[in-house]
Design a protein around this motif. Sequence first.
Motif, PDB file in Angstrom:
ATOM      1  N   HIS B 144       0.813  -1.212   0.000  1.00 45.41           N
ATOM      2  CA  HIS B 144       0.000   0.000   0.000  1.00 45.41           C
ATOM      3  C   HIS B 144       0.848   1.263   0.000  1.00 45.41           C
ATOM      4  O   HIS B 144       0.397   2.305   0.471  1.00 45.41           O
ATOM      5  CB  HIS B 144      -0.940  -0.001   1.204  1.00 45.41           C
ATOM      6  CG  HIS B 144      -1.968  -1.080   1.147  1.00 45.41           C
ATOM      7  ND1 HIS B 144      -2.930  -1.129   0.173  1.00 45.41           N
ATOM      8  CD2 HIS B 144      -2.163  -2.180   1.902  1.00 45.41           C
ATOM      9  CE1 HIS B 144      -3.685  -2.192   0.344  1.00 45.41           C
ATOM     10  NE2 HIS B 144      -3.231  -2.860   1.388  1.00 45.41           N
ATOM     11  N   TYR B 146       1.613   3.231  -2.349  1.00 44.10           N
ATOM     12  CA  TYR B 146       0.970   4.308  -3.124  1.00 44.10           C
ATOM     13  C   TYR B 146      -0.034   5.065  -2.255  1.00 44.10           C
ATOM     14  O   TYR B 146       0.000   6.295  -2.156  1.00 44.10           O
ATOM     15  CB  TYR B 146       0.300   3.677  -4.338  1.00 44.10           C
ATOM     16  CG  TYR B 146      -0.463   4.605  -5.230  1.00 44.10           C
ATOM     17  CD1 TYR B 146       0.185   5.642  -5.902  1.00 44.10           C
ATOM     18  CD2 TYR B 146      -1.832   4.448  -5.439  1.00 44.10           C
ATOM     19  CE1 TYR B 146      -0.507   6.484  -6.742  1.00 44.10           C
ATOM     20  CE2 TYR B 146      -2.525   5.279  -6.284  1.00 44.10           C
ATOM     21  CZ  TYR B 146      -1.869   6.300  -6.930  1.00 44.10           C
ATOM     22  OH  TYR B 146      -2.569   7.123  -7.754  1.00 44.10           O
ATOM     23  N   ALA B 147      -0.908   4.304  -1.572  1.00 46.51           N
ATOM     24  CA  ALA B 147      -1.899   4.938  -0.707  1.00 46.51           C
ATOM     25  C   ALA B 147      -1.219   5.661   0.455  1.00 46.51           C
ATOM     26  O   ALA B 147      -1.664   6.728   0.879  1.00 46.51           O
ATOM     27  CB  ALA B 147      -2.872   3.892  -0.176  1.00 46.51           C
ATOM     28  N   ILE B 149       1.763   7.131   0.482  1.00 46.59           N
ATOM     29  CA  ILE B 149       2.307   8.412   0.029  1.00 46.59           C
ATOM     30  C   ILE B 149       1.177   9.416  -0.167  1.00 46.59           C
ATOM     31  O   ILE B 149       1.293  10.589   0.207  1.00 46.59           O
ATOM     32  CB  ILE B 149       3.105   8.213  -1.277  1.00 46.59           C
ATOM     33  CG1 ILE B 149       4.342   7.377  -0.991  1.00 46.59           C
ATOM     34  CG2 ILE B 149       3.502   9.547  -1.882  1.00 46.59           C
ATOM     35  CD1 ILE B 149       5.025   6.866  -2.223  1.00 46.59           C
ATOM     36  N   LEU B 150       0.070   8.940  -0.718  1.00 53.06           N
ATOM     37  CA  LEU B 150      -1.060   9.847  -0.934  1.00 53.06           C
ATOM     38  C   LEU B 150      -1.612  10.356   0.388  1.00 53.06           C
ATOM     39  O   LEU B 150      -2.044  11.504   0.487  1.00 53.06           O
ATOM     40  CB  LEU B 150      -2.153   9.138  -1.721  1.00 53.06           C
ATOM     41  CG  LEU B 150      -1.813   8.909  -3.180  1.00 53.06           C
ATOM     42  CD1 LEU B 150      -2.902   8.095  -3.836  1.00 53.06           C
ATOM     43  CD2 LEU B 150      -1.647  10.222  -3.900  1.00 53.06           C
ATOM     44  N   ALA B 151      -1.586   9.500   1.420  1.00 53.36           N
ATOM     45  CA  ALA B 151      -2.035   9.961   2.732  1.00 53.36           C
ATOM     46  C   ALA B 151      -1.140  11.093   3.223  1.00 53.36           C
ATOM     47  O   ALA B 151      -1.606  12.060   3.833  1.00 53.36           O
ATOM     48  CB  ALA B 151      -2.035   8.809   3.719  1.00 53.36           C
ATOM     49  N   VAL B 153       0.350  13.190   1.236  1.00 52.18           N
ATOM     50  CA  VAL B 153      -0.062  14.359   0.455  1.00 52.18           C
ATOM     51  C   VAL B 153      -1.302  14.993   1.080  1.00 52.18           C
ATOM     52  O   VAL B 153      -1.416  16.218   1.174  1.00 52.18           O
ATOM     53  CB  VAL B 153      -0.346  13.964  -1.009  1.00 52.18           C
ATOM     54  CG1 VAL B 153      -0.876  15.144  -1.794  1.00 52.18           C
ATOM     55  CG2 VAL B 153       0.895  13.420  -1.665  1.00 52.18           C
ATOM     56  N   LEU B 154      -2.211  14.125   1.544  1.00 52.69           N
ATOM     57  CA  LEU B 154      -3.431  14.625   2.180  1.00 52.69           C
ATOM     58  C   LEU B 154      -3.091  15.479   3.398  1.00 52.69           C
ATOM     59  O   LEU B 154      -3.655  16.554   3.603  1.00 52.69           O
ATOM     60  CB  LEU B 154      -4.309  13.434   2.572  1.00 52.69           C
ATOM     61  CG  LEU B 154      -5.649  13.732   3.208  1.00 52.69           C
ATOM     62  CD1 LEU B 154      -6.490  14.575   2.290  1.00 52.69           C
ATOM     63  CD2 LEU B 154      -6.373  12.445   3.518  1.00 52.69           C
ATOM     64  N   LEU B 156      -0.289  17.059   3.833  1.00 51.07           N
ATOM     65  CA  LEU B 156       0.333  18.286   3.335  1.00 51.07           C
ATOM     66  C   LEU B 156      -0.741  19.290   2.922  1.00 51.07           C
ATOM     67  O   LEU B 156      -0.667  20.476   3.260  1.00 51.07           O
ATOM     68  CB  LEU B 156       1.246  17.953   2.145  1.00 51.07           C
ATOM     69  CG  LEU B 156       1.907  19.140   1.469  1.00 51.07           C
ATOM     70  CD1 LEU B 156       2.896  19.801   2.399  1.00 51.07           C
ATOM     71  CD2 LEU B 156       2.613  18.719   0.192  1.00 51.07           C
ATOM     72  N   VAL B 157      -1.773  18.790   2.220  1.00 53.00           N
ATOM     73  CA  VAL B 157      -2.864  19.673   1.804  1.00 53.00           C
ATOM     74  C   VAL B 157      -3.532  20.268   3.044  1.00 53.00           C
ATOM     75  O   VAL B 157      -3.857  21.457   3.082  1.00 53.00           O
ATOM     76  CB  VAL B 157      -3.888  18.907   0.944  1.00 53.00           C
ATOM     77  CG1 VAL B 157      -5.102  19.768   0.667  1.00 53.00           C
ATOM     78  CG2 VAL B 157      -3.265  18.467  -0.348  1.00 53.00           C
ATOM     79  N   GLY B 158      -3.698  19.440   4.081  1.00 45.02           N
ATOM     80  CA  GLY B 158      -4.288  19.932   5.318  1.00 45.02           C
ATOM     81  C   GLY B 158      -3.479  21.071   5.916  1.00 45.02           C
ATOM     82  O   GLY B 158      -4.029  22.089   6.335  1.00 45.02           O
ATOM     83  N   VAL B 160      -1.328  23.065   4.299  1.00 42.75           N
ATOM     84  CA  VAL B 160      -1.408  24.246   3.432  1.00 42.75           C
ATOM     85  C   VAL B 160      -2.738  24.955   3.642  1.00 42.75           C
ATOM     86  O   VAL B 160      -2.796  26.180   3.785  1.00 42.75           O
ATOM     87  CB  VAL B 160      -1.246  23.840   1.948  1.00 42.75           C
ATOM     88  CG1 VAL B 160      -1.442  25.036   1.041  1.00 42.75           C
ATOM     89  CG2 VAL B 160       0.102  23.226   1.711  1.00 42.75           C
ATOM     90  N   ALA B 161      -3.825  24.165   3.708  1.00 39.13           N
ATOM     91  CA  ALA B 161      -5.148  24.760   3.874  1.00 39.13           C
ATOM     92  C   ALA B 161      -5.236  25.504   5.199  1.00 39.13           C
ATOM     93  O   ALA B 161      -5.703  26.645   5.253  1.00 39.13           O
ATOM     94  CB  ALA B 161      -6.218  23.670   3.801  1.00 39.13           C
ATOM     95  N   THR B 164      -3.143  28.698   5.071  1.00 38.80           N
ATOM     96  CA  THR B 164      -3.753  29.703   4.198  1.00 38.80           C
ATOM     97  C   THR B 164      -4.926  30.380   4.893  1.00 38.80           C
ATOM     98  O   THR B 164      -5.124  31.585   4.771  1.00 38.80           O
ATOM     99  CB  THR B 164      -4.286  29.044   2.918  1.00 38.80           C
ATOM    100  OG1 THR B 164      -3.308  28.156   2.437  1.00 38.80           O
ATOM    101  CG2 THR B 164      -4.626  30.069   1.876  1.00 38.80           C
ATOM    102  N   LEU B 165      -5.716  29.583   5.620  1.00 35.45           N
ATOM    103  CA  LEU B 165      -6.932  30.147   6.192  1.00 35.45           C
ATOM    104  C   LEU B 165      -6.674  30.927   7.477  1.00 35.45           C
ATOM    105  O   LEU B 165      -7.489  31.751   7.859  1.00 35.45           O
ATOM    106  CB  LEU B 165      -7.942  29.026   6.480  1.00 35.45           C
ATOM    107  CG  LEU B 165      -8.459  28.308   5.243  1.00 35.45           C
ATOM    108  CD1 LEU B 165      -9.519  27.316   5.617  1.00 35.45           C
ATOM    109  CD2 LEU B 165      -9.004  29.292   4.241  1.00 35.45           C
TER     110      LEU B 165
END
Lengths: 478, 212
Positions: B144, B146-147, B149-151, B153-154, B156-158, B160-161, B164-165
């Motif tokens: 898993h 791939y999943a 690494i994507l977690a 990324v998730l 990281l997005v959190g 950044v969000a 930003t806010l």
Amino acid sequence: MNFVIPSFAPAMPEIVLLVLTSLLLIADTIWSKRFQFATYYAAQVILIVTAVLIFMSFSSEEVITFNGSFIHDSFADVMKLFILLITFAVFLFSREYLLQKQFYKGEYFTLGLFSILGMFVMVSAYNLITMFIGLEIMSLSLYAMIAMRKDNQAALEAAMKYFILGALATGMMLYGFSMIYGATGSVQFDTISGVIASGKVDSTVLSFGLVFVVIGLAFKLGAAPFHMWVPDVYQGAPSSITLFLGTAPKIAAFAMMYRILVDALQGLSGEWQSLLIMLAVLSLIVGAVVAIVQDNLKRMLAYSGIGHVGFILLGVIAANPDGYSSAMFYTIVYAITGVAGFGMIVALAKIGNGFDKIADFKGMNARNPWLALMFLFVMFSMAGIPPFIGFYAKIVVLEEVINAGFVWLAVFAVIMSVISTYYYLMVVKAMYFDAPEDSSKVEPMSNQLNIVVSIVAISLLVLGLMPSSLIDLAYNSL
Amino acid sequence: MTFLEFIFYVLATIASISALMMISVKNPVKAALWLVLSFIATAGVWLTAQAEFLGLVLILVYVGALMVLFLFVVMMLDINVSQIKEKFASYLPIGILTSIAVFIILYMVVGPGHFGLEKYLPPEPFSAGYSNTEALAIPLYTEHAYAFILAAVLLLVGIVAAITLTLRRQSTTMVLYQDIDKQVKTNAKDRFKMVKMDAVVEHDIPKVEEDK
């Protein structure tokens, strides 16, 4: 334990997109003070680079990698290319809108790129885990983008609504996933469909899971009766984000529906057909009837979007490859039309006036005949009036529904479509026959936006005159 | 009933009751504490199912980090409890009806009829050398990946969000900011400067003759 390193090549566009976006995230903090638009241009370049990579690796061969969590096929490639194309247009519209509304930030574009990465993961997901993570990456970025305009109460409210209902939908979907895993013992799509086909499966548990998954999908697509968030979020969000929200994620959500319902749960098509029929009928009613009373154009387009989702569902209900292709064609057409429709609102937005009321468009013909004509194209295409592309989208879907034996559904859809024509024509009437309240000339924010809006709107006509290429693309890639 | 079963039922009862209390108590701080208890009991249930690693992580991450953070937030916010609870009573009957209906459906589907011992045999107890952590880690980093690494990324997005806010830059007339680049680039010379100059001689202060 023996582990073979999986092939990375099929996921090259995703890998490059992730690396470049992460670089952009760092670069933005350095150069944003000196060059205001550097991040914007870099984001557009990243989109182009990714598109070129997808073009280069385009093949109709099905490749599954990363131990069965990633699939690369022509359906995924076509969907990804359209997502990129639409996002390119969305970013074009966004820059000037953000500047004018004074919340221009580099993060808008990095978050946008991250949400595209999420969509890519969804489009290419081949097991339930990656599907879920892709969905979350996409949604989380979108929540943040809506809330970015911190001084605007409506935007914050929209973001909260979207966030809470989105989390609820995700919870439903995850619960459904866990049931499917419990019944089949696998998260991978081909194994799931294999287990279902073998018949050695607890069908009650499976159908129970299916209901939750369909509810989650309906939430994400914005199908009635799970559509409550759509009008509020579309209206409250800043127009440039509504433009993004109403277009690219729909493509990703359709891909998600296709992957889960068709790739994994094809064996349950009898069950999900009846669920989708309910959703489609309700969506068509809500999309046609409730939209009539709206005076806000964004809200009206949101309701019309619910109606369009009803049509997309009709194509899936046919439950055969041709039906899915027609639904895919409809989704792409809807996304392009959405770019033109919401793009017009973005392009005309003025400080202190969102230009999102239908009353704002009164006498548009006198104020700017060219843009009035362009918006007429958009409205006609959405209503499904020939020779615009929206007509062919509707006719292809209806044909497949009739072929699958649901004549009553097709008749119902046509009736609802006729009702919805009323409110599209109301906008046209306001533009051409109502006296303008203020006869000053209306100009879009910049010449560039004028050109982009015109290109997208004219493409609706051009595609409508020769629809076969796009239809063939949809039929050949599935 | 074996001893293990007894422990399971005790922990499961604690978990259910505290979950029920969590949504029904008035004070949000107490609700958070009930949730902590529910997590701990659930961790115990996982331990009985031989998922030691997950049980410990649940306590470490959820109880130790997440809920403590959440408690801080709840304590800092000034929430008007009575206002929130006002509609609670009016929604209660329909809420109870819905939950009973959902419970019956759930029991019919996930209950012993479909997941009972006749359908699924009890899992074999693991041998002494079995490592729970390893059994989780190996698929996580291979199958898993791939999943995984994507977690990341998730997350990281959190980040950044969230930044930003919440990040608000105010004008420097109101708030003073550090200029980190400048601070890092300094060297000893900039901080301490030797200046060559002639010695300054104080002139004698002329003695003022006091009048006698």
